[in-house]
Scaffold this motif. Structure first.
Motif, PDB file in Angstrom:
ATOM      1  N   PRO A 123       6.416  10.405   0.760  1.00 56.97           N
ATOM      2  CA  PRO A 123       6.138   9.646  -0.473  1.00 56.97           C
ATOM      3  C   PRO A 123       7.356   8.893  -0.996  1.00 56.97           C
ATOM      4  O   PRO A 123       7.246   7.743  -1.439  1.00 56.97           O
ATOM      5  CB  PRO A 123       5.679  10.725  -1.458  1.00 56.97           C
ATOM      6  N   LEU A 159       7.748   4.736  -1.357  1.00 57.95           N
ATOM      7  CA  LEU A 159       8.064   4.108  -2.643  1.00 57.95           C
ATOM      8  C   LEU A 159       9.369   3.319  -2.571  1.00 57.95           C
ATOM      9  O   LEU A 159       9.472   2.239  -3.157  1.00 57.95           O
ATOM     10  CB  LEU A 159       8.137   5.175  -3.737  1.00 57.95           C
ATOM     11  N   THR A 174      16.108   3.423  -8.509  1.00 52.40           N
ATOM     12  CA  THR A 174      14.996   3.925  -7.704  1.00 52.40           C
ATOM     13  C   THR A 174      15.485   4.721  -6.507  1.00 52.40           C
ATOM     14  O   THR A 174      14.971   5.813  -6.225  1.00 52.40           O
ATOM     15  CB  THR A 174      14.120   2.755  -7.219  1.00 52.40           C
ATOM     16  N   LEU A 196      14.749   8.660  -6.123  1.00 51.99           N
ATOM     17  CA  LEU A 196      13.902   9.117  -5.026  1.00 51.99           C
ATOM     18  C   LEU A 196      14.679   9.965  -4.030  1.00 51.99           C
ATOM     19  O   LEU A 196      14.084  10.791  -3.326  1.00 51.99           O
ATOM     20  CB  LEU A 196      13.239   7.923  -4.346  1.00 51.99           C
ATOM     21  N   PRO A 239       6.225  10.070  -7.440  1.00 51.09           N
ATOM     22  CA  PRO A 239       6.124   8.806  -8.181  1.00 51.09           C
ATOM     23  C   PRO A 239       6.669   8.921  -9.594  1.00 51.09           C
ATOM     24  O   PRO A 239       7.214   7.951 -10.134  1.00 51.09           O
ATOM     25  CB  PRO A 239       4.615   8.522  -8.192  1.00 51.09           C
ATOM     26  N   MET A 290      10.165   8.045  -9.635  1.00 53.03           N
ATOM     27  CA  MET A 290      10.343   6.598  -9.515  1.00 53.03           C
ATOM     28  C   MET A 290      10.061   5.912 -10.840  1.00 53.03           C
ATOM     29  O   MET A 290      10.749   4.965 -11.225  1.00 53.03           O
ATOM     30  CB  MET A 290       9.432   6.023  -8.439  1.00 53.03           C
ATOM     31  N   PHE A 291       9.037   6.389 -11.566  1.00 50.24           N
ATOM     32  CA  PHE A 291       8.704   5.786 -12.851  1.00 50.24           C
ATOM     33  C   PHE A 291       9.851   5.970 -13.846  1.00 50.24           C
ATOM     34  O   PHE A 291      10.184   5.048 -14.595  1.00 50.24           O
ATOM     35  CB  PHE A 291       7.421   6.384 -13.411  1.00 50.24           C
ATOM     36  N   TYR A 328       1.764   4.535 -13.798  1.00 52.32           N
ATOM     37  CA  TYR A 328       1.469   3.715 -12.619  1.00 52.32           C
ATOM     38  C   TYR A 328       1.270   2.260 -13.034  1.00 52.32           C
ATOM     39  O   TYR A 328       1.832   1.335 -12.435  1.00 52.32           O
ATOM     40  CB  TYR A 328       0.199   4.219 -11.923  1.00 52.32           C
ATOM     41  N   PHE A 354       4.553  -0.191 -12.201  1.00 50.53           N
ATOM     42  CA  PHE A 354       4.346  -1.141 -11.113  1.00 50.53           C
ATOM     43  C   PHE A 354       4.270  -2.567 -11.659  1.00 50.53           C
ATOM     44  O   PHE A 354       4.715  -3.515 -11.015  1.00 50.53           O
ATOM     45  CB  PHE A 354       3.091  -0.788 -10.317  1.00 50.53           C
TER      46      PHE A 354
END
Length: 296
Positions: free
Chosen positions: A14, A18, A113, A117, A145, A148-149, A227, A231
């Motif tokens: 994952p 990403l 990021t 990650l 995720p 990442m957010f 999300y 994004f």
């Protein structure tokens, strides 16, 4: 042995997906070596975070009875979120703040990021090895995720700090040349650095707190919102991406119309620091002098 390898692969996939997605949104690609270092720094940030969390967690438990709502709230925001986001931010900041490749609007997003990650992938390996493939699926949808957010918020404001810090230095330079009015309010930039830590901490803390109090549906709702928001932010920032030699003159000329026609963007020498932004039609702007000034 094969099962362990498969679990590790399931844990890191994952994060790889990403990172690849965000990398594709970067118009001017960062050097692979830099991205690898950032990913490794994310892994390295797990070590201080772990020890600090143990110490802070023990202190929190001595003040608030373990398992109480107060204990869970303080642990989520201050015993986990602040520590993890702080460790990630510090290593990213120390490595990138004066790096010659930090020369574009989207760069802060990439840096945050990859560090986040790296942290998420390393952390995820332990959870997945302990709990199996089912846990890999759940964490691949929510927790990885999620990191990442948090990084999207951090990276956005880190980029704003970088951009407006250069604007502020440019304003001082041109004010000293009497090319702009010295009494106009200058661009502010320090607050962006604070926001780059505080906002990810708030979002991260909320995510953890909802899990701690078993509000799974509310946490899933938060993830859905993230999300959409994050994004969307990545796509919008990618579309607006410019290198500093383009962006800084544009922002200055927008604020100071008197500079229009006096300075024009100049592509920086790729072997130089990304500060040689301007060429002058009047002879007042000395690029070498400016280059030395803005990098100190």
């Amino acid at each position: 042995m094969i099962k362990t390898v498969l679990l590790i692969i399931a844990a890191v996939i994952p994060a790889i997906i990403l990172m690849y997605y965000v990398w594709t949104k970067d118009k001017s690609k960062e050097p692979p070596k830099m991205l690898i270092i950032l990913f490794l720094l994310g892994i390295a940030s797990c070590i201080p975070a772990m020890f600090i969390e143990l110490a802070v967690g023990s202190a929190i438990n001595s003040i608030y009875p373990e398992g109480t709502l107060s204990n869970l709230f303080v642990t989520a925001y201050f015993g986990v979120a602040l520590i993890e986001e702080g460790c990630k931010f510090v290593l990213m900041y120390l490595y990138t703040r004066n790096h010659k490749e930090f020369n574009g609007l989207f760069d802060g997003m990439i840096y945050a990021t990859f560090v986040s990650l790296g942290f998420a992938a390393f952390e995820n390996i332990f959870y997945v090895l302990e709990n199996g493939f089912g846990n890999a699926v759940v964490r691949g949808i929510m927790s990885v995720p999620g990191h990442m957010f948090f990084a999207v918020f951090m990276g956005f404001y880190y980029s704003m700090w970088h951009t407006y810090r250069l604007c502020d230095k440019s304003e001082t330079y041109f004010a000293n040349l009497n090319m702009i009015h010295p009494r106009l309010p200058k661009y502010k930039y320090k607050g962006y650095l604070v926001t780059a830590i505080v906002l990810p901490t708030i979002v991260h803390g909320t995510f953890d707190f909802l899990l701690f109090i078993n509000q799974t549906l509310a946490c899933m709702g938060l993830v859905v919102v993230l999300y959409i928001v994050c994004f969307g932010r990545i796509k919008k920032m990618s579309k607006s991406d410019m290198e500093d030699y383009q962006l800084i003159p544009m922002l200055l000329c927008r604020k100071y119309p008197e500079l229009i026609g006096v300075i024009t963007p100049r592509r920086a020498n790729p072997m130089a620091m990304p500060a040689e932004y301007y060429q002058s039609r009047t002879g007042n702007v000395q690029n070498n002098t400016y280059n030395q000034y803005i990098n100190h």
